[in-house]
Design an enzyme around this catalytic site. Sequence first.
Site, PDB file in Angstrom:
ATOM      1  N   ASP A 253       0.786  -1.247   0.000  1.00 30.30           N
ATOM      2  CA  ASP A 253       0.000   0.000   0.000  1.00 30.30           C
ATOM      3  C   ASP A 253       0.813   1.290   0.000  1.00 30.30           C
ATOM      4  O   ASP A 253       0.230   2.390  -0.034  1.00 30.30           O
ATOM      5  CB  ASP A 253      -0.979  -0.014   1.193  1.00 30.30           C
TER       6      ASP A 253
ATOM      7  N   HIS B 274       6.384  -7.822  -1.217  1.00 32.52           N
ATOM      8  CA  HIS B 274       5.285  -8.331  -2.040  1.00 32.52           C
ATOM      9  C   HIS B 274       4.806  -7.334  -3.096  1.00 32.52           C
ATOM     10  O   HIS B 274       3.678  -7.443  -3.571  1.00 32.52           O
ATOM     11  CB  HIS B 274       4.118  -8.774  -1.137  1.00 32.52           C
TER      12      HIS B 274
ATOM     13  N   GLU C 290      -3.181  -9.994  18.652  1.00 36.21           N
ATOM     14  CA  GLU C 290      -3.286 -11.291  19.338  1.00 36.21           C
ATOM     15  C   GLU C 290      -1.997 -12.087  19.152  1.00 36.21           C
ATOM     16  O   GLU C 290      -1.133 -11.688  18.362  1.00 36.21           O
ATOM     17  CB  GLU C 290      -4.469 -12.068  18.752  1.00 36.21           C
TER      18      GLU C 290
HETATM   19  C1  BJW Z   1      -3.019  -5.972  14.071  1.00 32.18           C
HETATM   20  C2  BJW Z   1      -3.931  -4.954  13.945  1.00 32.18           C
HETATM   21  C3  BJW Z   1      -3.594  -3.765  14.572  1.00 32.18           C
HETATM   22  C4  BJW Z   1      -4.744  -6.573  12.881  1.00 32.18           C
HETATM   23  N1  BJW Z   1      -2.441  -3.658  15.233  1.00 32.18           N
HETATM   24  N2  BJW Z   1      -1.890  -5.859  14.744  1.00 32.18           N
HETATM   25  C5  BJW Z   1       2.218 -24.773   1.753  1.00 32.18           C
HETATM   26  C6  BJW Z   1       1.218 -24.879   0.796  1.00 32.18           C
HETATM   27  C7  BJW Z   1       1.145 -23.972  -0.274  1.00 32.18           C
HETATM   28  C8  BJW Z   1       2.067 -22.979  -0.419  1.00 32.18           C
HETATM   29  C9  BJW Z   1       3.052 -22.881   0.540  1.00 32.18           C
HETATM   30  C10 BJW Z   1       3.133 -23.765   1.595  1.00 32.18           C
HETATM   31  N3  BJW Z   1       4.197 -23.402   2.353  1.00 32.18           N
HETATM   32  C11 BJW Z   1       4.767 -22.325   1.807  1.00 32.18           C
HETATM   33  C12 BJW Z   1       4.092 -21.999   0.686  1.00 32.18           C
HETATM   34  C13 BJW Z   1       4.392 -20.880  -0.203  1.00 32.18           C
HETATM   35  C14 BJW Z   1       3.522 -19.685  -0.037  1.00 32.18           C
HETATM   36  C15 BJW Z   1       3.087 -19.534   1.423  1.00 32.18           C
HETATM   37  O1  BJW Z   1       3.798 -18.996   2.246  1.00 32.18           O
HETATM   38  N4  BJW Z   1       1.881 -19.985   1.739  1.00 32.18           N
HETATM   39  C16 BJW Z   1       1.400 -19.980   3.139  1.00 32.18           C
HETATM   40  C17 BJW Z   1       0.133 -19.150   3.235  1.00 32.18           C
HETATM   41  C18 BJW Z   1       1.189 -21.413   3.560  1.00 32.18           C
HETATM   42  N5  BJW Z   1       4.346 -18.573  -0.447  1.00 32.18           N
HETATM   43  C19 BJW Z   1       4.431 -18.180  -1.719  1.00 32.18           C
HETATM   44  O2  BJW Z   1       3.788 -18.702  -2.611  1.00 32.18           O
HETATM   45  C20 BJW Z   1       5.420 -17.062  -2.007  1.00 32.18           C
HETATM   46  N6  BJW Z   1       6.283 -17.388  -3.073  1.00 32.18           N
HETATM   47  C21 BJW Z   1       7.089 -18.452  -3.054  1.00 32.18           C
HETATM   48  O3  BJW Z   1       7.109 -19.238  -2.133  1.00 32.18           O
HETATM   49  O4  BJW Z   1       7.901 -18.543  -4.148  1.00 32.18           O
HETATM   50  C22 BJW Z   1       8.715 -19.683  -4.292  1.00 32.18           C
HETATM   51  C23 BJW Z   1       8.131 -20.512  -5.386  1.00 32.18           C
HETATM   52  C24 BJW Z   1       8.298 -20.111  -6.678  1.00 32.18           C
HETATM   53  C25 BJW Z   1       7.798 -20.891  -7.701  1.00 32.18           C
HETATM   54  C26 BJW Z   1       7.104 -22.060  -7.408  1.00 32.18           C
HETATM   55  C27 BJW Z   1       6.910 -22.441  -6.100  1.00 32.18           C
HETATM   56  C28 BJW Z   1       7.435 -21.662  -5.066  1.00 32.18           C
HETATM   57  C29 BJW Z   1       4.692 -15.793  -2.410  1.00 32.18           C
HETATM   58  C30 BJW Z   1       3.822 -15.264  -1.342  1.00 32.18           C
HETATM   59  C31 BJW Z   1       3.046 -14.063  -1.868  1.00 32.18           C
HETATM   60  C32 BJW Z   1       2.050 -13.554  -0.851  1.00 32.18           C
HETATM   61  N7  BJW Z   1       1.214 -12.596  -1.465  1.00 32.18           N
HETATM   62  C33 BJW Z   1       0.173 -11.963  -0.669  1.00 32.18           C
HETATM   63  C34 BJW Z   1      -0.759 -11.198  -1.633  1.00 32.18           C
HETATM   64  C35 BJW Z   1      -0.069  -9.934  -2.151  1.00 32.18           C
HETATM   65  C36 BJW Z   1      -0.887  -9.254  -3.193  1.00 32.18           C
HETATM   66  C37 BJW Z   1      -2.190  -8.730  -2.676  1.00 32.18           C
HETATM   67  O5  BJW Z   1      -2.245  -8.051  -1.635  1.00 32.18           O
HETATM   68  O6  BJW Z   1      -3.191  -8.988  -3.326  1.00 32.18           O
HETATM   69  O7  BJW Z   1       0.754 -11.088   0.299  1.00 32.18           O
HETATM   70  S1  BJW Z   1      -0.713 -13.113   0.345  1.00 32.18           S
HETATM   71  C38 BJW Z   1      -0.961 -12.013   1.695  1.00 32.18           C
HETATM   72  O8  BJW Z   1      -0.327 -12.570   2.875  1.00 32.18           O
HETATM   73  C39 BJW Z   1      -0.201 -10.734   1.334  1.00 32.18           C
HETATM   74  C40 BJW Z   1       0.491 -10.418   2.631  1.00 32.18           C
HETATM   75  O9  BJW Z   1       1.601  -9.579   2.395  1.00 32.18           O
HETATM   76  C41 BJW Z   1       0.823 -11.766   3.181  1.00 32.18           C
HETATM   77  C42 BJW Z   1       1.066 -11.782   4.660  1.00 32.18           C
HETATM   78  O10 BJW Z   1      -0.075 -11.448   5.370  1.00 32.18           O
HETATM   79  P1  BJW Z   1       0.021 -10.545   6.671  1.00 32.18           P
HETATM   80  O11 BJW Z   1       0.558  -9.220   6.334  1.00 32.18           O
HETATM   81  O12 BJW Z   1       0.719 -11.290   7.727  1.00 32.18           O
HETATM   82  O13 BJW Z   1      -1.526 -10.319   7.024  1.00 32.18           O
HETATM   83  P2  BJW Z   1      -2.524 -11.256   7.855  1.00 32.18           P
HETATM   84  O14 BJW Z   1      -3.886 -10.822   7.515  1.00 32.18           O
HETATM   85  O15 BJW Z   1      -2.197 -12.690   7.697  1.00 32.18           O
HETATM   86  O16 BJW Z   1      -2.209 -10.884   9.381  1.00 32.18           O
HETATM   87  C43 BJW Z   1      -2.524  -9.602   9.923  1.00 32.18           C
HETATM   88  C44 BJW Z   1      -2.088  -9.601  11.380  1.00 32.18           C
HETATM   89  O17 BJW Z   1      -2.258  -8.289  11.892  1.00 32.18           O
HETATM   90  C45 BJW Z   1      -2.896 -10.538  12.269  1.00 32.18           C
HETATM   91  O18 BJW Z   1      -2.003 -11.316  13.047  1.00 32.18           O
HETATM   92  C46 BJW Z   1      -3.718  -9.594  13.162  1.00 32.18           C
HETATM   93  O19 BJW Z   1      -3.898 -10.086  14.478  1.00 32.18           O
HETATM   94  C47 BJW Z   1      -2.853  -8.366  13.173  1.00 32.18           C
HETATM   95  N8  BJW Z   1      -3.557  -7.093  13.348  1.00 32.18           N
HETATM   96  N9  BJW Z   1      -5.020  -5.442  13.175  1.00 32.18           N
HETATM   97  C48 BJW Z   1      -1.623  -4.779  15.325  1.00 32.18           C
HETATM   98  N10 BJW Z   1      -4.440  -2.700  14.518  1.00 32.18           N
END
Ligand code: BJW
Length: 254
Positions: free
Chosen positions: A104, A119, A214
Amino acid sequence: MSLLDRVTLNKISIAESIVFFTGAGVSAESGIPTFRGKDGIWNKLKPEELANFDAFLKNPEMVWEWYKHRKKIVHESQSNSAHKAISDFQTLFSSVTVITQNIDNLHRRAGSRKVFELHGNIERNYCIKCKAPYNDEIILKASAPRCKCGGLIRPDVVWFGEYLPQDQFIGGENAARNCDVFFVVGTSGIVYPAASQIFVAKDSGAFIIEINLEESEISRIADKSYLGKAGEILPQIYEEIKMEKRKSGSVLNS
Ligand code: BJW
Ligand code: ZN
């Protein structure tokens, strides 16, 4: 009453290099929804239908509709007191790095100067065929915008299964390896390889401070966890460190 205990206050105050690793929670108070958790967007929408390249090729109109909606939210939002406090730390420390998973741009808008975006950035777009960059003006005119070369234009964000931008990833990892204090703010810590940088910092001896509404995957390795809103906790930490540094005469500028 002070938020920081003596050990944490000291660890931060004497640090030379600090890093903030942030996720969607840091922007929640700006009105940008998080992905997971109670009000997360993925409670209603399926990530596999929207946040991967195959879904985009299959139905670019649908994926674009979602991203246009989110571009609008981001465009209309403003940085909040958490982004501002992170930026304010630059007045207290000579090395402050932000590693963000967010797309963002709100850290830069708040004034943070050294930001690694793991990302991508929703304010940018590019052609999947020739990689030409496009601004939003062109994008908003079509339901599935195309480049002059005929290729589909996509938002410059990282979808599941895609590699992270190497320069951003390496820059972040170096900062994680070389810092004294590593804040983990508003992330569930479950998306890799981004989350691996938290462990790089831990293994390199950094003091890990988590701020989250949390407990998360990161709580078990954090040296200190503060549960609450980032927009309330970070300004308080900043004020306490500023006071401590003033006492010792080591404020850079304010
Ligand atoms: C507060 C609050 C307040 C609220 N104050 N706190 C097993 C199965 C399948 C896949 C995988 C697997 N293991 C690993 C993978 C790979 C996969 C992955 O990690 N998956 C997991 C989900 C399991 N990763 C990938 O695919 C990555 N690439 C990769 O591995 O490449 C290698 C490869 C290449 C070729 C072939 C194969 C492998 C890429 C990951 C890309 C992630 N993209 C996204 C979308 C971006 C675009 C978009 O926005 O549309 O990125 S996903 C989404 O999650 C976004 C975020 O950046 C990312 C992380 O989320 P984040 O920021 O942690 O948010 P939340 O919502 O999860 O958490 C918010 C937190 O805030 C919470 O804890 C709340 O409590 C807290 N909160 N309000 C303080 N006021
Ligand atoms: Zn092109």
